[in-house]
Design a protein around this motif. Sequence first.
Motif, short mmCIF file in Angstrom:
data_model
loop_
_atom_site.label_atom_id
_atom_site.label_comp_id
_atom_site.label_asym_id
_atom_site.label_seq_id
_atom_site.Cartn_x
_atom_site.Cartn_y
_atom_site.Cartn_z
N SER A 212 35.91 -6.60 -29.68
CA SER A 212 36.35 -5.67 -28.63
C SER A 212 35.35 -4.53 -28.54
N ARG A 235 36.31 -14.22 -31.01
CA ARG A 235 37.37 -14.26 -32.02
C ARG A 235 37.40 -15.63 -32.69
N HIS A 244 43.70 -19.40 -25.16
CA HIS A 244 42.76 -18.77 -26.10
C HIS A 244 41.39 -19.41 -26.04
N GLY A 394 47.02 -2.73 -24.35
CA GLY A 394 46.39 -1.41 -24.41
C GLY A 394 47.32 -0.40 -25.04
N GLY A 434 43.58 3.59 -22.98
CA GLY A 434 42.78 2.51 -22.42
C GLY A 434 43.48 1.18 -22.61
#
Length: 467
Positions: A212, A235, A244, A394, A434
């Motif tokens: 991220s 990931r 995913h 978020g 965010g």
Amino acid sequence: MATETLRRSGIKELLVATNLDREVLVKGWVRTRRGNKYVQFIALNDGSTIHNLQVVASAELFPEENLKDVATGASVAVRGTLVASQGKGQTVEIQALEITVLGKADPEEYPLQKKGHSLEFLREIAHLRPRTNTFGAVLRVRHALAFAVHEYFNKNGFYYVHTPIITGSDAEGAGQMFRVTTLAPEHPPRTADGSVDFSEDFFGKPTNLTVSGQLEGEIAAMALGKIYTFGPTFRAENSNTARHLAEFWMIEPEMAFYELEDNMDLAEDFLKSLVRYALAHCADDLQFLNDQYDKELLVRLNSVVETEFQRLTYTEAVEILKTAKQKFEFPVGWGTDLQSEHERYLVEKHFKKPVILTDYPKEVKSFYMKLNEDGRTVRAMDVLFPGIGEIIGGSQREEDYTKLITRMAEMHVPAEDLWWYLDLRKFGTAPHSGFGLGFERLVLFVTGMANIRDVIPFPRYPKNAAF
Ligand code: 4AD
Ligand code: MG
């Protein structure tokens, strides 16, 4: 006029052209050729649009034996006259004067010779699947959405920031990381006690691919006010699901002086504006996907644009789920993270619209989320979408130095690695918020495709990095 002096036209523009009966030059790939002994019809596609241009080749000029190489998959240049079509299904067509085969495609070998391959099979020919109607449509929609992301933020005063892909901090905790190293796996240098000596590694320390851009995004937000990142994230989870990927693109806005409400307002407005952009600019591709894969697609997209998202707390959601008539595979109880079956029940069965869940138990969320006054929940927000589940995650961030360092200790996040992140709370700290939007989950939603592996050109997932 000779071919060389004619400027090539794109098929997209020709299909809506109004000045007809002129000579044009097009280049593209043959989708089909059919016809009879008097005339042959070639459906030509150049990728500019889902629609093909019909090329009419009369037997007088083009005896069929001369068209043998004008087969499905071949690339050709066609010079001819653009005329109003006499047939059904198209308004214009080209009466061919000259056809040049630029690249043959042997019908015996070309895998897309026949239509109707399964999406699973097409994943194995990722180098050719962009030439199908489906992937052409998906890739054009993907492009439009990426463009709309930049346009939205630019219009609203956000600055685009590039955060690193190779990261020296593995503290974010968003998932398992891929290691980046130049050390030889068979014989890594070792320290006296036998462990791998990372001081000999390229960066002199262990490094990973980022999960991220958020933490670095916060640095930029605390200087520029409103920023966003849009880049690849990685990931290494063993998640073999249709939602995913091991490599996916994430959009992460981060805003100084925004609280959770402002964050939710932005997320809702942003998502609606992206879907609206796709509806306005990708009408043909979306119509194709609607007809081919998902008859509810356009209805669903329009409803998301028009509906106010349902906002409720995690605690309220758990109450709804506990009294739901539906049987869940995973039990629901306050304190456990919601599974995608729970999220989809709320969105698809209970509220029948997008949902924003807030104020999750602190234990199921990341260390950086702002603690509520109850001491048990954090100012998190997940946006849940029909057919997708979580599309955005978020929060408002913890801006208080003491509270943040306490949470880090509780969650075993090493403070020495994140000294710079803590510094943001020492020097001019401010409320800020965010979120992260998974770009492929957005493309999945907008295209109505069923599997995330079919909305990125080269999907990476466990045991698959072909191409
Ligand atoms: O919820 P996540 O893990 O949040 C973060 O990474 C935060 N740092 C975001 C932030 O606040 N700036 O991931 C955000 C979104 C998810 O909601 C989902 O849409 C997507 O990223 N996502 C994935 N998409 C595809 N494949 C995966 N393995 C994904 N993991 C997360
Ligand atoms: Mg999440």
